[in-house]
Design a protein around this motif. Structure first.
Motif, PDB file in Angstrom:
ATOM      1  N   UNK A 297       0.824  -1.207   0.000  1.00 37.87           N
ATOM      2  CA  UNK A 297       0.000   0.000   0.000  1.00 37.87           C
ATOM      3  C   UNK A 297       0.856   1.254   0.000  1.00 37.87           C
ATOM      4  N   UNK A 298       1.993   1.226   0.686  1.00 43.88           N
ATOM      5  CA  UNK A 298       2.874   2.396   0.685  1.00 43.88           C
ATOM      6  C   UNK A 298       3.477   2.621  -0.691  1.00 43.88           C
ATOM      7  N   UNK A 325       5.642  13.669   2.896  1.00 43.22           N
ATOM      8  CA  UNK A 325       5.240  12.275   3.095  1.00 43.22           C
ATOM      9  C   UNK A 325       6.449  11.394   2.868  1.00 43.22           C
ATOM     10  N   UNK A 326       6.437  10.223   3.476  1.00 41.28           N
ATOM     11  CA  UNK A 326       7.540   9.291   3.278  1.00 41.28           C
ATOM     12  C   UNK A 326       7.694   8.978   1.801  1.00 41.28           C
ATOM     13  N   UNK A 384       1.083   1.305  17.660  1.00 41.59           N
ATOM     14  CA  UNK A 384       0.672   1.901  16.400  1.00 41.59           C
ATOM     15  C   UNK A 384       1.880   2.561  15.738  1.00 41.59           C
ATOM     16  N   UNK A 385       1.999   2.389  14.424  1.00 37.89           N
ATOM     17  CA  UNK A 385       3.114   2.935  13.659  1.00 37.89           C
ATOM     18  C   UNK A 385       2.569   3.912  12.629  1.00 37.89           C
ATOM     19  N   UNK A 386       3.182   5.074  12.544  1.00 40.24           N
ATOM     20  CA  UNK A 386       2.726   6.105  11.624  1.00 40.24           C
ATOM     21  C   UNK A 386       3.810   6.433  10.615  1.00 40.24           C
ATOM     22  N   UNK A 387       3.384   6.960   9.492  1.00 40.46           N
ATOM     23  CA  UNK A 387       4.329   7.407   8.476  1.00 40.46           C
ATOM     24  C   UNK A 387       4.947   8.723   8.922  1.00 40.46           C
TER      25      UNK A 387
END
Length: 723
Positions: A297-298, A325-326, A384-387
């Motif tokens: 998805x990334x 954004x990453x 939880x992991x965030x971009x």
């Protein structure tokens, strides 16, 4: 049935005298000497160096640990030690696929002794590896049994991989080892195919050979790395060189990612208390290995942002934090993304929209940050992991959680979750479009609901799900989603039941007549110049004229009917009737055919509709009347659309009687309306001779009575006043 090459992997470890040498990589193990509390005059112990054999064993065990953590079943590994003979340390049985089985077997080999291993050769291990690949695993034997029960004569497609850790002395030495494996596979396949009695042996369809040249850290390799190349229809070979110690472990980690399509997620910003000072804390990073699908998805998001096609699954990616954004950049030997630590969740009561869960394995399993994170998750906590972003709100894309003593990386959707309240349709979630056919779509869903069906002889011939799919396909061949995109679905009282009947698979004669009647009714509407229920939502100004509305309506109706015309001959009749109604008025044969069809069908239509069939089919105004279509007995100047008709402005200025000469000067509204009615009536029949004022002849009242009186009075006519 085909099995991938990653299903069976054979490690061949060189147990010869060369691997008894030191790797020349010193290791400090005296922890007292490294601490700050050591006393003065303390003499630290000297560092030591591991042997090449120890470095090889540790690297192979790390490779096996990662595979066993991520793939509990289906990915089998066998280790063979090669010296004066081949020594298999485990089998293909699922019970032997764990590090607890391999470590005691490696320890029982004993230390390397140069005097006893002078005749050691790596070819013994390569020959044993080829024989192990021909042995069928439990999964392959079960698949072969099922194929035999189905009557299939072919065998299971057997693929495998050989990873050899040895010392390659020169380019010719590497070629010699590759040729030896190629010849051994060819000979072994002939033996397997010749022995029909043993069904547990399978010929090798494809083998991937990976030669890893190991050397001490203070030496440079004189052998160039080779990319995978085909050596025969059964063998693909590649060569790598790696220095012992941590370099060899990193090399095998990269090879494992390539062999099993793995990726790395780096969890950054993990707050941990310092070991020496519990009052302070610092942020650490932990790398986790998992399947590359967790990054799909990334990669799609990055491709959309950069207006690029989606990357191939085999590409390696690295996530950097440059930009809002990453961003994804290509890297030759890594496949890593960077995700930021969020505050952990205390409970798992709230449901999350999860698109996938993948097992993870720490890269550095013995490091303190990895141990702390693993224990934290095994205690039932969620992370939880965030971009990582430099601006804007945070986007939580992944979650770490433990299930049944195993840690999983969950992929969360970044869009609106189906578990949340759906948005109101009035909010316009599709942009500025808000005039959706909500009521019609609700009826559409009710008509296409699925229900359980008991198996019957009829359902065996055609499954109910296939019939449902076929019905759904027929009903959606022309189904506008927006009110403003359709006309025929906004006038159900005029066209019903044509839109409903046309989607049926079989039509009766009565249903065909009903569809024709609906089309004749629309023809009559156009003749009477009735307005169509055209939606005006979102439109500005007056919009198109009425004739344009009818043209669009006929075009859309033809699209609907033509989409179903190939369903049955009855549908073709409806299409033919529609085409006849749309023929130009010059086509007398088409008009008469339409009239006869209506009479034959006994369709009860109004008089105006019958006249429309005869004189005015649905056709643009500019093409309705030509000079050749004027009825005999009607003056040319009395027909609307004639070539010598005065323009619109002149008609308004000289708005007198259309049949007679136009009168000069302004006219009243009543006069204009009467002239228009007279003009319409004049086109339908030839006016009576007694009412043709244009000729100047007015019919006399009681001509016989006047003649008799004239004869009786000798030509004198008595004038009488009549009321």
């Amino acid at each position: 049935m085909s099995f991938p090459a990653s299903h069976k992997t054979v490690f061949v470890l060189d147990h010869g005298p060369f691997f008894a040498e030191s790797c020349e990589h010193p290791v400090d193990y005296d922890v007292v000497a490294l601490s700050k509390t050591r006393s003065t005059g303390f003499i630290p112990l000297a560092p030591f160096c591991k042997s090449l054999w120890t470095c090889s064993v540790e690297s192979v065990l790390e490779y096996c640990r990662v595979v066993y953590d991520i793939f509990p079943q289906g990915k089998l590994i066998t280790v063979v030690a090669s010296d004066t003979q081949a020594r298999p340390l485990n089998t293909w049985s699922q019970d032997n696929q764990n590090t607890a089985q391999l470590m005691p077997a490696l320890a029982n080999l004993g230390p390397l002794r140069s005097s006893k291993n002078m005749d050691a050769s790596i070819m013994n291990g390569l020959s044993a590896a080829v024989e192990l690949l021909t042995e069928g695993t439990d999964y392959q034997l079960v698949a072969q049994t099922l194929m035999n029960e189905d009557g299939a004569e072919e065998k299971v497609v057997n693929r495998g991989r050989i990873i050899c850790l040895t010392s390659v002395k020169s380019e010719s030495h590497g070629d010699m080892l590759t040729e030896y494996v190629r010849d051994t596979i060819t000979q072994q396949n002939k033996t397997v195919l010749a022995g029909d009695s043993d069904n547990s042996l399978l010929p090798i369809a494809q083998c991937d050979l990976t030669l890893i040249n190991i050397l001490p850290t203070n030496k440079e390799s004189g052998i160039k790395d080779r990319s995978p190349a085909s050596m025969s229809p059964y063998l693909t070979a590649e060569v790598h060189s790696a220095k012992a110690g941590r370099h060899l472990a990193n090399k095998l980690s990269v090879i494992a990612q390539k062999h099993y399509d793995l990726a790395i997620t780096t969890v950054t910003g993990i707050p941990m208390k310092e070991e020496q000072n519990a009052m302070s804390s610092a942020n650490y990073d932990v790398e986790l290995l998992h399947l590359k699908e967790a990054h799909s998805e990334l990669r799609k998001l990055e491709a959309i942002m950069n207006n690029q096609p989606e990357p191939e699954p085999s590409n390696t990616m690295v996530i950097s934090t440059k930009g809002p954004v990453a961003t994804v950049t290509k890297s030759p030997e890594s496949n890593t993304i960077l995700l930021k630590w969020c505050q952990p969740r205390s409970s798992s009561v709230e449901l999350l929209h999860c698109m996938g869960a993948y097992r993870v394995s720490p890269v550095g399993v013995n490091s303190r940050p990895s141990v702390c994170l693993t224990n934290f998750l095994l205690n039932g906590r969620q992370v939880m992991l965030e971009q990582p972003r430099k601006s804007g709100t945070k986007v939580i894309s992944h979650m770490l959680a433990s299930h049944g003593g195993e840690i999983f990386l969950h992929c969360l959707t970044t869009a609106r979750s189906s578990l949340e309240d759906p948005p109101s349709i009035s909010e316009g979630c599709g942009g500025r479009v808000t005039d959706y056919r909500i009521t019609d779509f609700g009826e559409f869903m009710k008509e296409n609901r699925l229900a359980p069906c008991q198996p019957t002889p009829e359902t065996e011939e055609e499954p109910p799900i296939e019939r449902a799919k076929a019905q759904l396909e027929r009903m959606t061949r022309h189904w506008p989603m927006v009110i403003g995109d359709t006309i025929i679905f906004n006038m159900p009282s005029h066209l019903d039941p044509l839109p409903t009947l046309i989607t049926k698979l079989v039509l009766t004669e009565d249903e065909v007549l009903e569809c024709k009647k609906a089309m004749y009714h629309v023809v009559g509407m156009e003749t009477r110049n009735e307005p169509l229920p055209v939606p005006t939502m979102g439109s500005r100004g007056k919009g198109p004229k009425r004739d344009e509305h009818y043209r669009q309506m006929w075009s859309e109706l033809e699209v609907l009917v033509r989409a179903h015309s190939n369903t049955s001959p009855a549908h073709e009749k409806i299409l033919q009737c529609l085409l006849d109604c749309r023929k130009p008025p010059g086509d007398e044969a088409g008009k008469m055919a339409t009239k006869r069809a209506a009479e034959k069908a006994n369709v009860k239509v109004e008089r105006s509709e019958v006249e429309a069939i005869e004189t005015q089919p649905a056709w643009p105004e500019s093409e309705r009347i030509s000079g050749a279509d004027i009825k005999p007995g009607i003056p040319k100047e009395n027909v609307r659309g004639a070539s010598d008709q005065p323009p619109l402005k002149k008609q308004k200025m000289f708005a007198g009687d259309v049949i007679g000469k136009p009168k000069a000067g302004p006219q009243s509204l009543l006069t204009l309306w009467s002239n228009r009615i007279n003009s319409i009536h004049s086109k339908r029949h030839v006016e009576f001779a007694g009412r043709q004022e244009a000729t100047g002849k007015v019919a006399e009242l009681y001509p016989n009575l006047m003649r008799e009186e004239k004869e009786s009075t000798n030509g004198e006519v008595k004038k009488e006043r009549t009321s």
